[in-house]
Design a protein around this motif. Structure first.
Motif, short mmCIF file in Angstrom:
data_model
loop_
_atom_site.label_atom_id
_atom_site.label_comp_id
_atom_site.label_asym_id
_atom_site.label_seq_id
_atom_site.Cartn_x
_atom_site.Cartn_y
_atom_site.Cartn_z
N ASN A 103 0.83 -1.20 0.00
CA ASN A 103 0.00 0.00 0.00
C ASN A 103 0.87 1.25 0.00
OD1 ASN A 103 -2.56 1.35 0.12
ND2 ASN A 103 -2.14 1.79 2.28
N GLN A 104 1.95 1.22 0.78
CA GLN A 104 2.88 2.36 0.79
C GLN A 104 3.50 2.56 -0.59
OE1 GLN A 104 5.64 1.30 3.85
NE2 GLN A 104 4.15 1.59 5.52
N VAL A 105 3.87 1.49 -1.22
CA VAL A 105 4.49 1.58 -2.56
C VAL A 105 3.49 2.15 -3.56
CG1 VAL A 105 5.48 0.25 -4.45
CG2 VAL A 105 6.13 -0.27 -2.09
N ARG A 106 2.26 1.68 -3.52
CA ARG A 106 1.24 2.19 -4.44
C ARG A 106 0.99 3.68 -4.20
NH1 ARG A 106 -1.23 -3.02 -3.30
NH2 ARG A 106 -1.17 -4.32 -5.19
N CYS A 107 0.96 4.08 -2.94
CA CYS A 107 0.76 5.51 -2.63
C CYS A 107 1.91 6.35 -3.18
CB CYS A 107 0.63 5.71 -1.12
SG CYS A 107 -0.93 5.11 -0.42
N PHE A 108 3.12 5.86 -3.00
CA PHE A 108 4.29 6.60 -3.50
C PHE A 108 4.24 6.71 -5.02
CE2 PHE A 108 8.52 6.05 -5.45
CZ PHE A 108 9.04 7.32 -5.18
N ILE A 109 3.90 5.63 -5.71
CA ILE A 109 3.85 5.67 -7.18
C ILE A 109 2.83 6.70 -7.65
CG2 ILE A 109 3.15 4.35 -9.21
CD1 ILE A 109 4.46 1.89 -7.96
N ALA A 110 1.68 6.74 -6.99
CA ALA A 110 0.65 7.70 -7.38
C ALA A 110 1.14 9.12 -7.22
CB ALA A 110 -0.62 7.48 -6.56
N VAL A 111 1.79 9.43 -6.10
CA VAL A 111 2.30 10.79 -5.88
C VAL A 111 3.42 11.10 -6.86
CG1 VAL A 111 3.44 12.34 -4.24
CG2 VAL A 111 1.63 10.79 -3.45
N ALA A 112 4.30 10.12 -7.10
CA ALA A 112 5.43 10.34 -8.02
C ALA A 112 4.94 10.60 -9.43
CB ALA A 112 6.35 9.12 -7.99
N GLU B 152 1.78 11.82 -10.25
CA GLU B 152 0.96 13.05 -10.28
C GLU B 152 1.75 14.28 -9.88
OE1 GLU B 152 -2.01 13.19 -11.42
OE2 GLU B 152 -2.57 11.05 -11.49
N LEU B 153 2.81 14.07 -9.06
CA LEU B 153 3.59 15.17 -8.46
C LEU B 153 2.66 16.16 -7.76
CD1 LEU B 153 6.33 15.76 -11.20
CD2 LEU B 153 6.54 14.52 -9.02
N HIS B 154 1.66 15.59 -7.11
CA HIS B 154 0.68 16.42 -6.41
C HIS B 154 -0.09 15.50 -5.46
CE1 HIS B 154 -2.83 18.97 -5.69
NE2 HIS B 154 -2.10 20.00 -6.15
N PHE B 155 -0.05 15.80 -4.16
CA PHE B 155 -0.71 14.93 -3.17
C PHE B 155 -2.23 14.92 -3.34
CE2 PHE B 155 3.37 14.88 -1.07
CZ PHE B 155 3.38 13.67 -0.39
N GLY B 156 -2.80 16.08 -3.67
CA GLY B 156 -4.24 16.15 -3.82
C GLY B 156 -4.75 15.27 -4.96
N ARG B 157 -4.10 15.40 -6.13
CA ARG B 157 -4.53 14.60 -7.28
C ARG B 157 -4.28 13.11 -7.04
NH1 ARG B 157 -2.12 18.98 -10.12
NH2 ARG B 157 -0.22 17.74 -10.47
N ALA B 158 -3.14 12.80 -6.37
CA ALA B 158 -2.84 11.39 -6.07
C ALA B 158 -3.88 10.81 -5.13
CB ALA B 158 -1.44 11.27 -5.48
N ALA B 159 -4.29 11.61 -4.11
CA ALA B 159 -5.30 11.13 -3.17
C ALA B 159 -6.63 10.89 -3.87
CB ALA B 159 -5.46 12.14 -2.03
N GLU B 160 -6.99 11.79 -4.78
CA GLU B 160 -8.23 11.62 -5.53
C GLU B 160 -8.17 10.38 -6.41
OE1 GLU B 160 -10.97 14.14 -8.74
OE2 GLU B 160 -9.21 15.06 -7.81
N ARG B 161 -7.05 10.16 -7.03
CA ARG B 161 -6.87 8.98 -7.89
C ARG B 161 -6.99 7.68 -7.09
NH1 ARG B 161 -1.12 8.19 -11.06
NH2 ARG B 161 -0.85 5.96 -10.65
N LEU B 162 -6.49 7.71 -5.85
CA LEU B 162 -6.53 6.52 -5.00
C LEU B 162 -7.81 6.43 -4.18
CD1 LEU B 162 -2.84 6.53 -3.71
CD2 LEU B 162 -3.81 5.02 -5.44
N GLN B 163 -8.68 7.42 -4.39
CA GLN B 163 -9.96 7.46 -3.67
C GLN B 163 -9.75 7.43 -2.15
OE1 GLN B 163 -12.23 4.20 -5.45
NE2 GLN B 163 -13.01 5.56 -7.04
#
Length: 309
Positions: free
Chosen positions: A6-15, A17-28
């Motif tokens: 889960n940590q790895v998936r979260c990091f990939i999403a942020v990396a 998107e380069l944006h925590f907000g968009r990454a959070a939205e993508r990961l719901q």
């Protein structure tokens, strides 16, 4: 070090998107737990993976290096999960398949073609063995399935008939029986030299031949272990033999195959027209998903080849 997928998936999403907000939205998910997952990952790795400032998010050199490995890590895990599911469903793995020489004539070729098409991720290891050796291989765990002739020790193996076919007479070309009219009867073999089968090593065909010749005066002069050997001796003019209909596909020169009358005495199973049986056998403790899938394909191969139909 403790790192979760889960940590790895979260990091990939942020990396990406380069944006925590968009990454959070993508990961719901909301942004605070996403930030905590990335922070836990950085502590586990022991390196800062992301630069955070008012302008946004950027990968550090360590983060860029870790991202490449994270992709491979996630891909490996996903492939492993998919592989495990295929094995659980019987569509991947290794199956050790036993077979007798004659069973290979009509069933083995179509079966291998079906396996290549239907179960491409299954590795098939073939073992040519007589029936007794197949039963022993199943008992020891060396084989998963076998193609063999009855009878079997039902305390050791389970079985199912996959092929029934006629018993034929194999006679030398030019022999009077080669041109006789109609199916041959036991008395037609009176006085004829017969190439028989070994009562222990080729018990099944030995018993079929003996049953057919029960009321004849034929002379059994040879005992062989293999149907092919019997056919070669027939071709050499050493006598006549009784073989399964599928053996005609071997095309041994100098041999003529003739039908026999349907006698109940030749069949232990109530099908005098097709007394020769081929069984699939497997360990008594049951069928795994893979064994079940292969057994289904064995039946399809036998039906498609229409041996004895």
């Amino acid at each position: 070090m403790s790192i979760t997928l889960n940590q790895v998936r979260c990091f990939i999403a942020v990396a990406e998107e380069l944006h925590f907000g968009r990454a959070a939205e993508r990961l719901q998910m909301t942004q605070p737990p996403l930030s905590r997952q990335v922070q836990k990952l950085e502590r586990g790795v022991g390196a800062r993976l992301l630069e955070r400032d008012s302008r946004g998010v950027a990968l550090t050199p360590a983060g860029a290096a870790f991202l490449d490995d994270a992709y491979r890590m996630l891909a490996t895990v996903e492939a492993s999960v998919a592989h495990a599911r295929r094995v659980e469903g019987g569509s991947s793995g290794t199956v050790h398949l036993g077979f007798t020489a004659v069973s290979a004539i009509g069933v083995l070729g179509p079966l291998l073609a079906l396996l290549d098409r239907e179960l491409p991720d299954v590795e098939v290891v073939l073992h040519e063995r007589v029936t007794g050796a197949q039963v022993e291989g199943l008992r020891r765990g060396e084989l998963d399935l076998g193609l063999a002739r009855p009878p079997f020790d039902t305390g050791t193996v389970s079985s199912a008939v996959v092929v029934r076919e006629p018993l034929l007479a194999a006679v030398p070309a030019g022999h009077p029986l080669a041109s006789a009219q109609g199916p041959l009867r036991p008395e037609d073999f009176d006085g004829q030299p017969v190439i028989g089968y070994h009562p222990a090593q080729a018990r099944y065909f030995h018993e079929l031949s003996v049953r057919f010749l029960l009321n004849s005066q034929a002379r059994t002069e040879q005992h062989v272990q293999q149907v092919l050997t019997a056919l070669l001796l027939v071709a050499a003019g050493q006598g006549v033999a009784f073989v399964p209909a599928s053996a005609a596909a071997l095309g041994v020169a100098g041999v003529v195959h003739r039908p026999l009358v349907d006698l109940a005495a030749t069949s232990a199973t109530g099908d005098p027209a097709r007394p020769v049986e081929l069984h699939a056998i497997w360990p008594r403790d049951g069928l795994t998903p893979l064994r079940r899938r292969v057994l289904d394909l064995v039946r399809q191969a036998a039906e498609g080849d229409a041996v004895g139909a």
